[in-house]
Design a protein around this motif. Structure first.
Motif, PDB file in Angstrom:
ATOM      1  N   PHE C 115      16.214 -93.470 -21.593  1.00 51.97           N
ATOM      2  CA  PHE C 115      16.780 -93.723 -20.339  1.00 51.97           C
ATOM      3  C   PHE C 115      16.775 -92.468 -19.516  1.00 51.97           C
ATOM      4  CE2 PHE C 115      19.765 -94.699 -17.197  1.00 51.97           C
ATOM      5  CZ  PHE C 115      19.600 -96.140 -16.966  1.00 51.97           C
ATOM      6  N   LEU C 116      17.330 -91.618 -20.293  1.00 52.71           N
ATOM      7  CA  LEU C 116      17.258 -90.154 -19.310  1.00 52.71           C
ATOM      8  C   LEU C 116      16.159 -89.717 -18.901  1.00 52.71           C
ATOM      9  CD1 LEU C 116      20.219 -88.194 -21.413  1.00 52.71           C
ATOM     10  CD2 LEU C 116      20.437 -89.650 -19.236  1.00 52.71           C
ATOM     11  N   GLY C 117      14.930 -90.020 -19.582  1.00 49.36           N
ATOM     12  CA  GLY C 117      13.720 -89.395 -19.301  1.00 49.36           C
ATOM     13  C   GLY C 117      13.297 -90.295 -18.250  1.00 49.36           C
ATOM     14  N   GLU C 118      13.277 -91.431 -18.404  1.00 49.45           N
ATOM     15  CA  GLU C 118      12.909 -92.382 -16.963  1.00 49.45           C
ATOM     16  C   GLU C 118      13.780 -92.166 -15.745  1.00 49.45           C
ATOM     17  OE1 GLU C 118      10.877 -94.651 -16.856  1.00 49.45           O
ATOM     18  OE2 GLU C 118      10.290 -95.395 -18.928  1.00 49.45           O
ATOM     19  N   PHE C 119      15.149 -91.894 -15.869  1.00 49.03           N
ATOM     20  CA  PHE C 119      15.918 -91.476 -14.877  1.00 49.03           C
ATOM     21  C   PHE C 119      15.374 -90.253 -14.444  1.00 49.03           C
ATOM     22  CE2 PHE C 119      19.639 -90.420 -12.244  1.00 49.03           C
ATOM     23  CZ  PHE C 119      19.737 -91.590 -11.666  1.00 49.03           C
ATOM     24  N   MET C 120      15.234 -89.347 -15.088  1.00 47.23           N
ATOM     25  CA  MET C 120      14.831 -87.964 -14.357  1.00 47.23           C
ATOM     26  C   MET C 120      13.504 -88.050 -13.586  1.00 47.23           C
ATOM     27  SD  MET C 120      15.596 -85.097 -17.215  1.00 47.23           S
ATOM     28  CE  MET C 120      14.621 -85.633 -18.751  1.00 47.23           C
ATOM     29  N   ALA C 121      12.657 -88.945 -14.312  1.00 51.75           N
ATOM     30  CA  ALA C 121      11.400 -89.133 -13.545  1.00 51.75           C
ATOM     31  C   ALA C 121      11.637 -89.944 -12.422  1.00 51.75           C
ATOM     32  CB  ALA C 121      10.343 -89.990 -14.462  1.00 51.75           C
ATOM     33  N   TYR C 122      12.531 -90.798 -12.311  1.00 56.01           N
ATOM     34  CA  TYR C 122      12.765 -91.557 -11.166  1.00 56.01           C
ATOM     35  C   TYR C 122      13.372 -90.539 -10.003  1.00 56.01           C
ATOM     36  CZ  TYR C 122      16.519 -93.337  -7.806  1.00 56.01           C
ATOM     37  OH  TYR C 122      17.091 -93.383  -6.664  1.00 56.01           O
ATOM     38  N   LEU C 123      14.205 -89.534 -10.462  1.00 56.76           N
ATOM     39  CA  LEU C 123      14.954 -88.489  -9.695  1.00 56.76           C
ATOM     40  C   LEU C 123      13.949 -87.659  -8.788  1.00 56.76           C
ATOM     41  CD1 LEU C 123      18.281 -87.247 -10.668  1.00 56.76           C
ATOM     42  CD2 LEU C 123      17.882 -88.492  -8.704  1.00 56.76           C
ATOM     43  N   VAL C 124      12.956 -87.172  -9.763  1.00 53.86           N
ATOM     44  CA  VAL C 124      11.905 -86.299  -9.302  1.00 53.86           C
ATOM     45  C   VAL C 124      10.907 -86.971  -8.276  1.00 53.86           C
ATOM     46  CG1 VAL C 124      10.016 -85.012 -10.185  1.00 53.86           C
ATOM     47  CG2 VAL C 124      11.872 -84.782 -11.353  1.00 53.86           C
ATOM     48  N   THR C 125      10.483 -88.542  -8.663  1.00 53.97           N
ATOM     49  CA  THR C 125       9.581 -89.008  -7.582  1.00 53.97           C
ATOM     50  C   THR C 125      10.260 -89.160  -6.564  1.00 53.97           C
ATOM     51  OG1 THR C 125       8.761 -90.054  -9.656  1.00 53.97           O
ATOM     52  CG2 THR C 125       8.540 -91.223  -7.573  1.00 53.97           C
ATOM     53  N   VAL C 126      11.406 -89.783  -6.528  1.00 57.58           N
ATOM     54  CA  VAL C 126      12.135 -90.099  -4.944  1.00 57.58           C
ATOM     55  C   VAL C 126      12.249 -88.574  -4.206  1.00 57.58           C
ATOM     56  CG1 VAL C 126      12.875 -92.444  -5.742  1.00 57.58           C
ATOM     57  CG2 VAL C 126      14.410 -90.168  -6.145  1.00 57.58           C
ATOM     58  N   LEU C 127      12.761 -87.540  -5.056  1.00 56.55           N
ATOM     59  CA  LEU C 127      12.924 -86.342  -4.393  1.00 56.55           C
ATOM     60  C   LEU C 127      11.643 -86.152  -3.653  1.00 56.55           C
ATOM     61  CD1 LEU C 127      15.572 -84.696  -6.418  1.00 56.55           C
ATOM     62  CD2 LEU C 127      16.040 -85.659  -4.024  1.00 56.55           C
ATOM     63  N   THR C 128      10.557 -86.067  -4.638  1.00 52.80           N
ATOM     64  CA  THR C 128       9.346 -85.560  -4.024  1.00 52.80           C
ATOM     65  C   THR C 128       8.909 -86.186  -2.679  1.00 52.80           C
ATOM     66  OG1 THR C 128       8.643 -85.135  -6.564  1.00 52.80           O
ATOM     67  CG2 THR C 128       6.943 -85.299  -4.770  1.00 52.80           C
ATOM     68  N   LEU C 129       9.272 -87.432  -2.876  1.00 55.60           N
ATOM     69  CA  LEU C 129       8.668 -88.467  -1.433  1.00 55.60           C
ATOM     70  C   LEU C 129       9.786 -87.967  -0.317  1.00 55.60           C
ATOM     71  CD1 LEU C 129       8.076 -91.829  -3.327  1.00 55.60           C
ATOM     72  CD2 LEU C 129       6.603 -90.009  -2.592  1.00 55.60           C
ATOM     73  N   THR C 130      11.157 -87.982  -0.692  1.00 55.10           N
ATOM     74  CA  THR C 130      12.091 -87.774   0.377  1.00 55.10           C
ATOM     75  C   THR C 130      12.131 -86.196   0.903  1.00 55.10           C
ATOM     76  OG1 THR C 130      13.324 -89.498  -0.758  1.00 55.10           O
ATOM     77  CG2 THR C 130      14.328 -88.233   1.030  1.00 55.10           C
ATOM     78  N   VAL C 131      12.198 -85.361   0.019  1.00 53.82           N
ATOM     79  CA  VAL C 131      12.343 -83.999   0.797  1.00 53.82           C
ATOM     80  C   VAL C 131      11.546 -83.566   1.730  1.00 53.82           C
ATOM     81  CG1 VAL C 131      12.549 -81.472   0.009  1.00 53.82           C
ATOM     82  CG2 VAL C 131      13.736 -83.342  -1.277  1.00 53.82           C
ATOM     83  N   PRO C 132      10.060 -83.605   1.380  1.00 55.71           N
ATOM     84  CA  PRO C 132       9.405 -83.090   2.561  1.00 55.71           C
ATOM     85  C   PRO C 132       9.395 -84.016   3.868  1.00 55.71           C
ATOM     86  CG  PRO C 132       8.169 -84.043   0.847  1.00 55.71           C
ATOM     87  CD  PRO C 132       9.216 -84.125   0.217  1.00 55.71           C
ATOM     88  N   CYS C 133       9.809 -85.357   3.800  1.00 54.46           N
ATOM     89  CA  CYS C 133      10.000 -85.901   5.101  1.00 54.46           C
ATOM     90  C   CYS C 133      11.418 -85.405   5.940  1.00 54.46           C
ATOM     91  CB  CYS C 133      10.252 -87.425   4.783  1.00 54.46           C
ATOM     92  SG  CYS C 133       8.647 -88.150   4.138  1.00 54.46           S
ATOM     93  N   VAL C 134      12.342 -85.287   5.102  1.00 56.05           N
ATOM     94  CA  VAL C 134      13.669 -84.719   5.731  1.00 56.05           C
ATOM     95  C   VAL C 134      13.412 -83.286   6.276  1.00 56.05           C
ATOM     96  CG1 VAL C 134      15.844 -84.062   5.300  1.00 56.05           C
ATOM     97  CG2 VAL C 134      15.113 -85.943   4.300  1.00 56.05           C
ATOM     98  N   VAL C 135      12.751 -82.503   5.551  1.00 55.61           N
ATOM     99  CA  VAL C 135      12.441 -81.202   6.136  1.00 55.61           C
ATOM    100  C   VAL C 135      11.592 -81.315   7.186  1.00 55.61           C
ATOM    101  CG1 VAL C 135      11.180 -78.909   5.366  1.00 55.61           C
ATOM    102  CG2 VAL C 135      12.715 -80.112   3.760  1.00 55.61           C
TER     103      VAL C 135
END
Lengths: 286, 306, 269
Positions: C115-135
């Motif tokens: 579960f933790l591995g999956e959740f970390m993957a989720y966080l990295v994925t969504v941050l990778t998609l979001t951070v560049p757009c916000v910046v």
């Protein structure tokens, strides 16, 4: 007694084709609807979608008992427009529930090939799926709208009983179609693009919500009514305002209704074009 | 025998449906065939054995630990499931290596073991291609590769031969046999009975959620005294041979097949019958004799028939 | 080959979670759905570029204020919760649907690490998609424009923190929904658009029971223009918002892990 055989025909080639039967999409629609009705959640969504009808009827009844209340909550075109506009979010939920898996599941499980290995064309298939959604979405928009009109007319014949108010019926039907048709197009496209129904449903919401929020931001930045063209929801609302001849909102006041309608028509046509090119499979019968 | 897989009065329900009913058996090293018609409970049994499901009643032990909720045992367990599910965007090598990394192997070890396993299933040429583009047989073989790459002590193979061509079926059958000879426990569920027969004589016959029979195929056949053994004999003097055999007390029936001239006998005590035929072989010119229903298919059909 | 007598223990939590993470990220990030989500999240960037190329006369808002609206309304209020619903609810159910969960469940790793591995993957994925757009939105709307005066990098960092916390909290909630329900989509949408959508704008203490009220409170550079008050009806102190969102996220994750650890998954062909 013996006899000499002169001619025997065991087998004759039939040089003809069997014509396709008409309304080939009906079995797809019928079976799809049957399957949906089997889900309690679907019936629950419809049931909740009907609650506002009763709320509005109570409102109409209230105004018949206390006519002075009509100054605050008048029984007029706006009541029906507001009712229809309030059904929109519920219609979107129904679309996601009923429509997200319609094509996605067939593409994922190979069911599409099963359909197309029958005497059906691709258009029949799409029409069948379209009908399932049309019936489902009508159950929370068109039909409640008509029922509300008939109910209100019988409760308040002094207000709605005249011939002029009969025009409300085509207005309700027209606005329902404006909401339903582009929505069906969009949800079917999403279902055809994503193999997972969950992603299809969410993708559909992403587009609806994303464009609406983008419109809000564009309007904040520019105060231009044309920002409304960016939002499917705003376009639907603007066309509805025009159909019912009610006062537009601040954000869409100056947006020409014809432009909004054009956007919706283009969206619907674009969606059906994408659908036809996306749902590719061998058509067994041409 | 060191029992590695132990079922003790294990039952499993899915809601009101009973998938397995009071199943008990023990498996040690060697290859075991798990046989049964569709819906018999084979997949449920394998899921319980591989710790994917918890028994509703009774116990299931794997390497001395409860199968469900003991992830540590999976260092020594491999599973090739019946689902056609792979990481579609991975190459064959990536797929097997990634799963090996979950077993704790470092990158170099994982790559080495994965390559070996892929070679074993004869997929080396395709190991750098995405598994999404594999044929059905290749997908089956890469699934098999991941199940045996970490060299497990216990292997559960659910329909491993499905979709494979005859050449690869033979290859995988030989591999299973080797693994069994090597001291591993291999439980194979399959419908391809004649090929399983080449691999093992030890079977577990399951029907309607119950284990009907367990053990050596010949022993099971012996226990089926309701069904007399069918023997076909080719001899020069079939009539003379028939005259001699007809007096045997455990003979059930004796027929002469017109088309072939073979003698067809149904017998209850095969040993006495075979001795008698042996005695008469010279006098009656017995050329060949074989039991026609000691194969897996016959035993299976006898057991599941009502 | 090991034997039963030399049984190895379950792999340690974090190394196993890391291995699950690497497999999951590969299966989550480079997917068409990520591309489309990125395209939608990048809408404000596109819109900002248009504004820069064709600046309207008499802009009613500064770039600074517009960026505040975009982050609060577009990202925090609407899109990021939807992104969290899309990816968060799919954490385990995606593996169940694709029938690949068996590969994880039959390895010597605990369900917690899966579960933790999956959740970390989720966080990295969504941050990778979001951070560049916000910046990029910030860069396009604020940098080098007169409207951007007064806008500091600190605000951008705060915005990014707010986005990350929003994604974490909603991710936890929707992961819980995903492991608890077979069809989490409609309940998730009802939660987002009925509960969060309406209750957050109710008067009184009602917004205290929504996540969005706390999340939007983290956007400090909100505009002071008239009419925008309706978008920001009730505000909480930053500390309180971070605490509430953090607690809700952690509790949801803990519950999700508890359910996942106990649940059987009947995956069959």
């Amino acid at each position: 007694m013996s006899s000499s055989q002169i001619y025997e025909q065991h087998y004759r080639r039939l040089d003809a084709s069997i014509p396709l039967r008409a309304q080939r999409w009906i079995p797809i629609a019928r079976e799809g609807l049957k399957a949906l009705v089997g889900f309690r959640a679907f019936l629950g969504l419809i049931a909740i979608g009907w609650l506002p009808v009763f709320g509005r009827l109570v409102q109409v009844y209230f105004t018949t008992r206390f006519p002075e209340a009509r100054r605050v909550v008048p029984v007029d075109d706006k009541l029906f427009f507001d009712f229809m506009a309030m059904q929109l979010p519920w219609m979107l939920l129904m679309s996601a529930y009923a429509g997200a898996g319609l094509i996605a599941n067939d593409m994922r499980t190979g069911g599409l090939l099963l359909y197309l290995s029958r005497p059906l064309t691709l258009v029949d298939y799409i029409l069948g799926k379209f009908s399932i959604l049309f019936a489902s979405l009508s159950m929370v928009t068109l039909i409640p709208g008509v029922v509300l009109f008939l109910g209100a007319r019988s409760l308040a014949p002094d207000v709605l009983g005249d011939a002029a108010h009969l025009l409300l019926l085509p207005k309700i039907i027209g606005f329902s179609l404006v909401m339903i048709l582009p929505t069906i197009g969009l949800v079917l496209v999403m279902s055809a693009l994503a193999r997972n129904p969950r992603f299809a449903g969410l993708g559909f919401f992403f587009v609806f919500v994303g464009t609406t929020v983008a419109q809000g931001i564009a309007w904040q930045a520019t105060r231009s009514p044309y920002a409304g063209l960016a939002s499917i929801q705003a376009c639907m609302r603007r066309v509805g305002e025009w159909i019912f001849q009610v006062k537009p909102t601040r954000m869409t006041a100056a947006l020409p209704a014809e432009w909004a309608l054009l956007v919706l028509v283009l969206l619907a046509l674009g969606c059906f074009y994408v659908l036809k090119t996306r749902v590719r499979a061998v058509e067994v019968v041409k | 025998m060191t029992a590695r897989v132990v079922f003790k009065k294990a039952s499993r329900w899915y809601g009101p449906v009973m998938a397995l009913n009071d199943v008990s058996f023990e498996l040690g090293p060697g290859v075991y065939g798990l046989l049964g018609p569709n819906g018999a409970g084979k997949s449920s049994l394998l899921k319980l054995a591989s710790g994917q499901l918890r028994p509703s009643q009774g116990t299931v032990e794997l390497l001395g630990r409860p199968a469900f909720g003991s992830p540590d045992v999976f260092h020594s367990v491999g599973l090739c499931s019946d689902t056609d599910a792979l990481f579609e965007d991975f190459t064959g090598l990536q797929f097997v290596s990634a799963l090996l990394s979950l077993n704790g192997f470092d990158e170099v070890q994982a790559r080495k073991l994965a390559t070996e396993a892929i070679e074993t299933v004869d997929l080396k040429d395709a190991m750098h291609r995405k598994v999404g583009g594999y044929s059905k047989g290749m997908r089956q073989r890469i699934k098999l590769a991941q199940s045996l790459a970490h060299r497990p002590e216990v292997l559960f193979l659910d329909e491993p031969l499905t979709g494979m061509d005859p050449q690869n079926r033979k290859r995988i059958s030989d591999l299973m046999k080797r693994l069994g000879d090597d001291g591993r426990t291999v439980l194979v569920s399959t419908h391809i009975l004649h090929e399983l027969e080449q691999v093992t004589r030890r079977v577990l016959l399951i029907h309607n959620g119950r284990v009907l029979a367990e053990g050596d195929l010949g022993e099971i056949r012996d226990l089926l005294d309701r069904h007399p053994r069918s023997v076909r004999i080719k001899a020069a003097d079939t009539r003379g041979l028939a005259r001699e055999l007809v007096s045997l007390p455990d003979l059930v029936s004796l027929n002469l097949e017109d088309a072939t001239g073979h003698l067809l006998a149904e017998i209850r005590k095969p040993d006495a019958f075979f001795s008698k035929v042996q005695e008469l072989s010279a006098a009656c010119g017995v050329e060949e004799m074989w039991v026609t229903d000691e194969n897996l298919e016959s035993v299976f059909s006898y057991l599941v028939s009502k | 080959m090991t034997t039963a007598d030399q049984a190895l223990p379950v792999r340690p939590l974090w190394p196993a979670a890391k291995d699950v993470f690497f497999i999951s990220i590969e299966r989550m990030l480079p997917r068409p759905r990520s591309f489309w989500v990125f395209a939608l999240l990048a809408l404000p960037v596109f819109f900002g570029v248009l504004l820069r190329i064709y600046p309207p006369k008499d802009l009613p808002l500064t770039g600074f204020e517009l960026d505040g609206i975009v982050v609060a309304l577009f990202f925090i209020r609407n899109l990021l919760p939807l992104v969290a619903l899309l990816f968060g609810s799919a954490l385990i159910s995606d593996a169940v649907d694709s029938k690949t969960l068996t590969y994880f469940l039959t390895r010597p790793i605990s369900r917690l690490s899966i579960f933790l591995g999956e959740f970390m993957a989720y966080l990295v994925t969504v941050l990778t998609l979001t951070v560049p757009c916000v910046v990029l939105t910030y860069l396009v709307l604020c940098v080098g424009t007169p409207q951007g005066t007064g806008f500091g990098a600190t605000d951008l960092v705060q915005d990014l923190g707010a986005c990350a916390l929003t994604l974490f909290t909603y991710g936890g909630v929707f992961a819980l929904l995903g492991v608890s329900l077979k069809r989490p989509l409609i309940p998730g949408l009802l939660f987002l658009f009925v509960w969060e959508g309406f209750v957050a704008n109710f008067p009184g203490d009602a917004p205290n029971y929504t996540l969005t009220a706390y999340a939007r409170s983290l956007i400090r550079h909100r505009p002071s223009e008239e009419g925008l008050a309706e978008l920001f009806s009730k505000f909480f102190p930053v500390g309180e918002s971070v605490l509430v969102l953090g607690i809700v996220g952690v509790v949801s994750l803990a519950l999700a892990i508890w359910i996942f650890s106990r649940r059987e998954y009947v995956i069959s062909s």
